[in-house]
Design an enzyme around this catalytic site. Structure first.
Site, mmCIF file in Angstrom:
data_model
loop_
_atom_site.group_PDB
_atom_site.id
_atom_site.type_symbol
_atom_site.label_atom_id
_atom_site.label_comp_id
_atom_site.label_asym_id
_atom_site.label_seq_id
_atom_site.Cartn_x
_atom_site.Cartn_y
_atom_site.Cartn_z
ATOM 1 N N ALA A 206 56.049 -9.002 19.508
ATOM 2 C CA ALA A 206 56.629 -8.685 18.200
ATOM 3 C C ALA A 206 57.240 -7.289 18.189
ATOM 4 O O ALA A 206 58.287 -7.072 17.578
ATOM 5 C CB ALA A 206 55.577 -8.818 17.111
ATOM 6 N N GLN B 293 51.719 -11.893 11.522
ATOM 7 C CA GLN B 293 50.414 -12.348 11.025
ATOM 8 C C GLN B 293 50.504 -13.658 10.249
ATOM 9 O O GLN B 293 49.494 -14.339 10.081
ATOM 10 C CB GLN B 293 49.782 -11.273 10.127
ATOM 11 C CG GLN B 293 49.371 -10.013 10.867
ATOM 12 C CD GLN B 293 48.218 -10.235 11.835
ATOM 13 O OE1 GLN B 293 47.511 -11.245 11.787
ATOM 14 N NE2 GLN B 293 48.018 -9.285 12.737
ATOM 15 N N SER C 236 54.656 -13.063 17.411
ATOM 16 C CA SER C 236 54.033 -12.799 18.694
ATOM 17 C C SER C 236 53.031 -13.895 19.042
ATOM 18 O O SER C 236 52.341 -14.409 18.163
ATOM 19 C CB SER C 236 53.303 -11.456 18.588
ATOM 20 O OG SER C 236 52.805 -11.072 19.848
ATOM 21 N N ALA C 237 52.940 -14.230 20.327
ATOM 22 C CA ALA C 237 52.036 -15.316 20.732
ATOM 23 C C ALA C 237 50.563 -14.945 20.600
ATOM 24 O O ALA C 237 49.752 -15.774 20.190
ATOM 25 C CB ALA C 237 52.340 -15.722 22.189
ATOM 26 N N CYS D 146 42.565 5.674 15.026
ATOM 27 C CA CYS D 146 42.080 6.706 15.953
ATOM 28 C C CYS D 146 43.148 7.038 16.981
ATOM 29 O O CYS D 146 42.892 7.055 18.174
ATOM 30 C CB CYS D 146 40.814 6.243 16.637
ATOM 31 S SG CYS D 146 39.455 6.079 15.504
HETATM 32 C C1 LIG Z 1 50.297 -7.219 16.236
HETATM 33 C C2 LIG Z 1 51.415 -6.949 15.307
HETATM 34 C C3 LIG Z 1 52.636 -6.452 15.777
HETATM 35 C C4 LIG Z 1 52.871 -6.120 17.235
HETATM 36 O O1 LIG Z 1 52.904 -7.272 18.019
HETATM 37 P P1 LIG Z 1 52.907 -7.198 19.615
HETATM 38 O O2 LIG Z 1 53.270 -8.564 20.063
HETATM 39 O O3 LIG Z 1 51.507 -6.816 19.991
HETATM 40 O O4 LIG Z 1 53.909 -6.176 20.022
HETATM 41 C C5 LIG Z 1 53.648 -6.243 14.859
HETATM 42 N N1 LIG Z 1 53.471 -6.518 13.553
HETATM 43 C C6 LIG Z 1 52.324 -6.995 13.060
HETATM 44 C C7 LIG Z 1 52.196 -7.300 11.613
HETATM 45 C C8 LIG Z 1 51.257 -7.222 13.918
HETATM 46 O O5 LIG Z 1 50.111 -7.692 13.418
#
Ligand SMILES: *Cc1c(COP(=O)(O)O)cnc(C)c1O
Length: 388
Positions: free
Chosen positions: A73, A181, A201-202, A328
């Site tokens: 993502a 999400q 994202s997968a 953190c």
């Molecule tokens: C996890 C997440 C991302 C980043 O995704 P990656 O595939 O880990 O780079 C971006 N936006 C949201 C809302 C996420 O929860």
């Protein structure tokens, strides 16, 4: 029951064994390059990518020519925002986004701002949602992109995407949404929702890490995008680089499973989340952060007054895996930008924990979590002398 109980599914999910099975042949057997047009190895890889593209498009309500595979993502978001800014520079260089976006959006916008783009950050209400009138007021003739996440990773709060799209369209502005999400947990449909670009994202939906996709609308309107990675012209020139065939096959399978099982998994997760939430809210001085009316089925973000989140995490380490309302990233923990944007006091943001269940979570696990958190919270509060 395996300890610690994994309740951090908004950070990443367990790869579904059925997804792993779908990926395996593409490591050792069908290991061809999907761009090799001259032999069977290439054809087999290309066929797998084609099937995955169809599976991904189906879950998004798109057609497969609109799917661009990426490394996740973060890359998809970078491509969407930077690619639109570059392609539409003649129209303007103004982006409207929101204070509670993921860092992948906020940091990308910050970099573009340094390079001369204008960025408006919309505030959110106590529930974590934007004000539609404020969005409309922020749009100028120079605005080329509205970027609002579908659902928040920390609170699960869902934005009114269709209404946002209506406003963007009325002003001839593209809508990009980070649906990382939302995809696979709630119905997302680029047509019904009026979305022009969408990143996901997968690994947030029981697929593998390091693979994701960007949806790029092809008609009404056709979105133009400047590539951000140059090379062999893969993905119709929008994202060069040899395709991650096993990863893409995994993403496809993850999308297929999520779509086929959503009607079962969403209410099941919601019931577990509600059970967990009810159990935790039975304690004094605890409250949910963000809207509970507009929320993903799998997450609750809870403030435990008179506690310190990171100390709670340490105490809970053996029992549950969750995350806190503090980032953190530096030596001193920063309160979550999402929680403070909703008006939460810094101290309460530091007292907050995020619990996110998945299709693999069981009732036994949530009940264990309730017991463990109660114990840890009680213990911390006993040690405080300034309790009312
Ligand atoms: C996890 C997440 C991302 C980043 O995704 P990656 O595939 O880990 O780079 C971006 N936006 C949201 C809302 C996420 O929860």
């Amino acid at each position: 029951m395996q300890l610690p109980v994994y309740l951090d599914n908004n950070a990443t999910t367990r790869c579904d064994p059925r997804v792993v099975a779908a990926m395996l042949p593409f490591f050792t057997e069908h290991y061809g390059n999907a761009a090799s047009r001259t032999h069977r190895y290439g054809w087999a890889a290309e066929e797998a990518v084609d099937l995955a593209r169809e599976q991904v498009a189906q879950l998004a309500g798109a057609v497969k020519q609109e799917i661009v595979f990426t490394s996740g993502a973060t890359e998809a978001i970078n491509l969407a925002i930077k690619g639109v800014l570059e392609a539409y520079a003649a129209k303007g260089r103004h982006i409207v986004t929101v204070e509670t976006e993921h860092k992948a959006v906020l940091d990308t916008c910050r970099r573009l701002e340094k390079q001369g783009a204008a960025v408006t950050l919309l505030p959110v209400d106590a529930g974590g949602r934007i004000d539609l009138a404020a969005l409309e007021a922020a749009i100028t003739p120079q605005t080329i992109l509205v970027c609002v996440m579908y659902a928040n990773n920390e609170t699960g709060v869902i934005q009114p995407i269709r209404a946002i799209s209506d406003i963007a369209r009325r002003h001839g502005v593209l809508l990009m949404t980070d649906a990382t999400q939302a995809m696979g947990k709630i119905p997302v449909n680029v047509e019904a929702d009026g979305i022009d670009l969408m990143a996901f994202s997968a690994h947030k939906m029981h697929g593998p890490k390091g693979v994701g996709a960007l949806y790029v609308r092809r008609r009404q309107p056709r979105v133009r995008l400047a590539a951000q990675i140059d090379g062999g012209g893969h993905e119709r020139g929008m994202r060069s680089g040899t395709l991650n065939v096993p990863g893409i096959a995994g993403l496809g399978k993850a999308c297929e499973l999520a779509g086929a099982e959503m009607a079962v998994n969403a209410p099941r997760m919601a019931a577990l989340r509600d059970r967990l939430e009810k159990g935790l809210l039975a304690m004094e001085a605890t409250s949910v952060n963000g809207s509970t009316a507009y929320r993903l089925p799998n997450v609750t973000n809870i403030a435990f007054g008179y506690t310190e989140g990171n100390a709670l995490l340490t105490a809970l380490n053996r029992d549950i895996a969750v995350s806190s309302g503090s980032a953190c990233t530096s030596a001193l923990p920063e309160p979550s930008h999402v929680l403070t944007a909703m008006g939460l006091e810094e101290e309460l943001a530091h007292s907050s924990l995020r619990f996110s269940v998945s299709r693999f979570t069981t009732e036994e696990e949530t009940d264990h979590a309730i017991r463990a958190v109660k114990e840890a919270v009680d213990m911390q509060r006993k040690l405080r002398i300034d309790l009312p």
